[in-house]
Design a protein around this motif. Structure first.
Motif, PDB file in Angstrom:
ATOM      1  N   SER A 257       0.855  -1.188   0.000  1.00 54.50           N
ATOM      2  CA  SER A 257       0.000   0.000   0.000  1.00 54.50           C
ATOM      3  C   SER A 257       0.893   1.240   0.000  1.00 54.50           C
ATOM      4  O   SER A 257       1.858   1.317   0.764  1.00 54.50           O
ATOM      5  CB  SER A 257      -0.900   0.015   1.243  1.00 54.50           C
ATOM      6  N   THR A 265      -4.543   9.960  -1.429  1.00 58.93           N
ATOM      7  CA  THR A 265      -5.018   8.660  -1.884  1.00 58.93           C
ATOM      8  C   THR A 265      -4.029   7.584  -1.445  1.00 58.93           C
ATOM      9  O   THR A 265      -2.825   7.821  -1.340  1.00 58.93           O
ATOM     10  CB  THR A 265      -5.159   8.600  -3.413  1.00 58.93           C
ATOM     11  N   THR A 267      -2.969   3.734  -2.617  1.00 53.47           N
ATOM     12  CA  THR A 267      -3.117   2.715  -3.650  1.00 53.47           C
ATOM     13  C   THR A 267      -2.711   1.362  -3.076  1.00 53.47           C
ATOM     14  O   THR A 267      -1.613   1.213  -2.525  1.00 53.47           O
ATOM     15  CB  THR A 267      -2.240   3.044  -4.872  1.00 53.47           C
ATOM     16  N   LEU A 275      -5.364  -3.058  -6.835  1.00 56.52           N
ATOM     17  CA  LEU A 275      -6.729  -3.458  -6.470  1.00 56.52           C
ATOM     18  C   LEU A 275      -7.661  -2.257  -6.378  1.00 56.52           C
ATOM     19  O   LEU A 275      -8.725  -2.241  -6.994  1.00 56.52           O
ATOM     20  CB  LEU A 275      -6.701  -4.206  -5.138  1.00 56.52           C
ATOM     21  N   ARG A 276      -7.218  -1.244  -5.598  1.00 52.84           N
ATOM     22  CA  ARG A 276      -8.058  -0.058  -5.433  1.00 52.84           C
ATOM     23  C   ARG A 276      -7.189   1.128  -5.062  1.00 52.84           C
ATOM     24  O   ARG A 276      -6.101   0.967  -4.496  1.00 52.84           O
ATOM     25  CB  ARG A 276      -9.114  -0.274  -4.335  1.00 52.84           C
ATOM     26  N   ALA A 277      -7.690   2.334  -5.376  1.00 52.78           N
ATOM     27  CA  ALA A 277      -7.089   3.584  -4.914  1.00 52.78           C
ATOM     28  C   ALA A 277      -8.100   4.211  -3.952  1.00 52.78           C
ATOM     29  O   ALA A 277      -9.201   4.611  -4.367  1.00 52.78           O
ATOM     30  CB  ALA A 277      -6.765   4.512  -6.068  1.00 52.78           C
ATOM     31  N   LEU A 278      -7.753   4.267  -2.683  1.00 54.85           N
ATOM     32  CA  LEU A 278      -8.672   4.704  -1.639  1.00 54.85           C
ATOM     33  C   LEU A 278      -8.453   6.175  -1.296  1.00 54.85           C
ATOM     34  O   LEU A 278      -7.310   6.633  -1.178  1.00 54.85           O
ATOM     35  CB  LEU A 278      -8.469   3.862  -0.372  1.00 54.85           C
ATOM     36  N   ASP A 362     -14.442   1.586   3.212  1.00 53.49           N
ATOM     37  CA  ASP A 362     -13.079   1.407   2.714  1.00 53.49           C
ATOM     38  C   ASP A 362     -12.173   0.806   3.794  1.00 53.49           C
ATOM     39  O   ASP A 362     -11.303  -0.020   3.488  1.00 53.49           O
ATOM     40  CB  ASP A 362     -12.503   2.740   2.241  1.00 53.49           C
ATOM     41  N   TRP A 365     -12.822  -2.886   3.976  1.00 50.08           N
ATOM     42  CA  TRP A 365     -12.191  -3.564   2.839  1.00 50.08           C
ATOM     43  C   TRP A 365     -10.677  -3.678   3.034  1.00 50.08           C
ATOM     44  O   TRP A 365     -10.101  -4.750   2.838  1.00 50.08           O
ATOM     45  CB  TRP A 365     -12.488  -2.796   1.553  1.00 50.08           C
ATOM     46  N   GLN A 369      -7.882  -7.034   3.473  1.00 52.67           N
ATOM     47  CA  GLN A 369      -6.846  -7.301   2.471  1.00 52.67           C
ATOM     48  C   GLN A 369      -5.464  -7.526   3.083  1.00 52.67           C
ATOM     49  O   GLN A 369      -4.675  -8.317   2.560  1.00 52.67           O
ATOM     50  CB  GLN A 369      -6.751  -6.121   1.481  1.00 52.67           C
TER      51      GLN A 369
END
Length: 408
Positions: A257, A265, A267, A275-278, A362, A365, A369
């Protein structure tokens, strides 16, 4: 009760009820050599005299196999009657090998290295009877426990699966003055093999700590083994180790991360795939989130956050009784967690006291992970996290890291 053994086969041939006076000892081990006996009538070979000599040959190890703990003041001796010794080896996994001297006729070997407390020694002696028969004996004994001991608390634990940034870390309960002696008895092996090194630091609690890490993050799927052969090792000042540990653990997926505090943000990627950009809200001015790489220390679904525990008082004080989805990054109090009170700031404003705040969804989630040992790297912030504030090991360049080893 001791049993009489043959030199060649080790077959039991009966009980001995007495020993020659010169070799009687409750802590001695004898090996008797059995020769080939006299040659048949009219044949050639050894005479009966040589066979008799071989049958009376004996190797004595003091101290030998015995349930009693041996005082460290004892000297290890190996002697042979009716022959000579060819080799003697006395070793212990912790203290290592004992040095020794030989008598002129090589019938006696005497250790010159003192015994270490709380250690198990193995004696391997080989020789030859005067008639030519081989002699061989293995014996072991354990010394008395030391009065002053040290132990190391190690992570990861055996059988666990951890993230790619997890170092091997050992924190000692006593000061380690002879760091080289201790480090020499610590070993990390990996499959596939890596180039790694130990480095000594002071933990946040002031205790001596030594960490092992590769030059770069571990590869996913790596099998790692830590060996601690510290029993009987002198750490200096008469403080001795007691531990013999064999610890296996595994490296899981590469879950990485990266938080950009300017873009607000974070990532998250798994094995190189994003996977995602939070959207996040990290530390505000004066409470900036640490820069550099931190490592996940623990996860808890709910925690109370009280600002007094991190010495924040006055108008900035807070006491949050039920904070959800908490991923700890440093013992100083840095977490990734749900921060619904900062709704409207995510992706727009850094408004926390140093933690990385997410929406509740978020945060849930992200919590699902990551695992202990996963790296969280912060870029664009100010002060870099200290090496001893959790596992800030990765913020030290490789050359400097290796310089921290005691055996460099």
């Amino acid at each position: 009760m001791r049993r009489r053994l043959t030199a060649r086969t080790g077959r039991r041939t009966g009980r001995r009820t007495a020993l020659p006076v010169a070799f009687t000892s409750a802590a001695a081990v004898l090996l008797l050599a059995c020769g080939s006996g006299g040659a048949p009538d009219g044949g050639s070979g050894k005479g009966a005299g040589d066979g008799d000599k071989d049958r009376s040959a004996a190797v004595v190890v003091r101290p030998g196999d015995d349930s009693a703990r041996v005082p460290v003041g004892r000297k290890v001796t190996v002697r042979v009657r009716g022959g000579s010794l060819t080799s003697v080896e006395v070793t212990s996994p912790g203290p290592g090998r004992l040095a020794g001297t030989w008598s002129e006729d090589r019938s006696v070997w005497t250790a010159t290295t003192p015994l270490a407390p709380g250690a198990t020694y193995t004696v391997k002696a080989r020789g030859r009877a005067s008639g030519g028969s081989p002699l061989e004996r293995t014996a072991s004994f354990t010394t008395e426990a030391p009065r002053n001991t040290f132990v190391g608390e190690y992570v990861p634990d055996r059988g666990t699966t951890v993230g790619v940034a997890m170092p091997v870390s050992i924190t000692f309960d006593k000061p380690i003055r002879n760091k080289a002696a201790v480090e020499r008895k610590l070993e990390v092996t990996a499959s596939p093999a890596v180039d790694g090194a130990w480095s000594w630091i002071k933990d946040r609690n002031g205790k001596d700590r030594v960490d092992y890490r590769p030059e770069r993050f571990w590869k996913p799927g790596t099998e790692v083994t830590l060996r601690m052969n510290l029993a009987g090792v002198d750490a200096g000042g008469g403080v001795y180790g007691t531990q013999q540990r064999l610890v296996h653990f595994r490296i899981g997926d590469a879950v990485t991360s990266t938080l950009d505090v300017t873009r607000k943000t974070m990532t998250v990627a798994r094995n190189g795939r994003v996977l995602r950009a939070l959207k996040v809200s990290s530390g505000k001015k004066g409470y900036e989130t640490w820069n550099g790489t931190m490592v996940v220390l623990s996860k808890v679904p709910t925690i109370r956050m009280d600002s007094s525990t991190v010495r924040i008082f006055g108008h900035e004080a807070y006491d949050l009784g039920s904070v959800r989805w908490d991923v700890q990054l440093t013992p100083s109090g840095t977490y990734v967690h749900a921060a619904p009170w900062n709704e409207g700031k995510f992706g727009l404003t850094n408004g926390s006291h140093g933690c990385i705040g997410l929406s509740t969804d978020d945060a849930r989630w992200f919590y699902g992970q990551v695992s202990v040992g996963d790296p969280v790297t912060v870029v664009g912030s100010t002060d870099t996290v200290a090496i001893n504030n959790g596992y800030g090991d990765w913020n030290v360049d490789w050359a400097s890291w290796k310089e921290g080893g005691a055996l460099r």
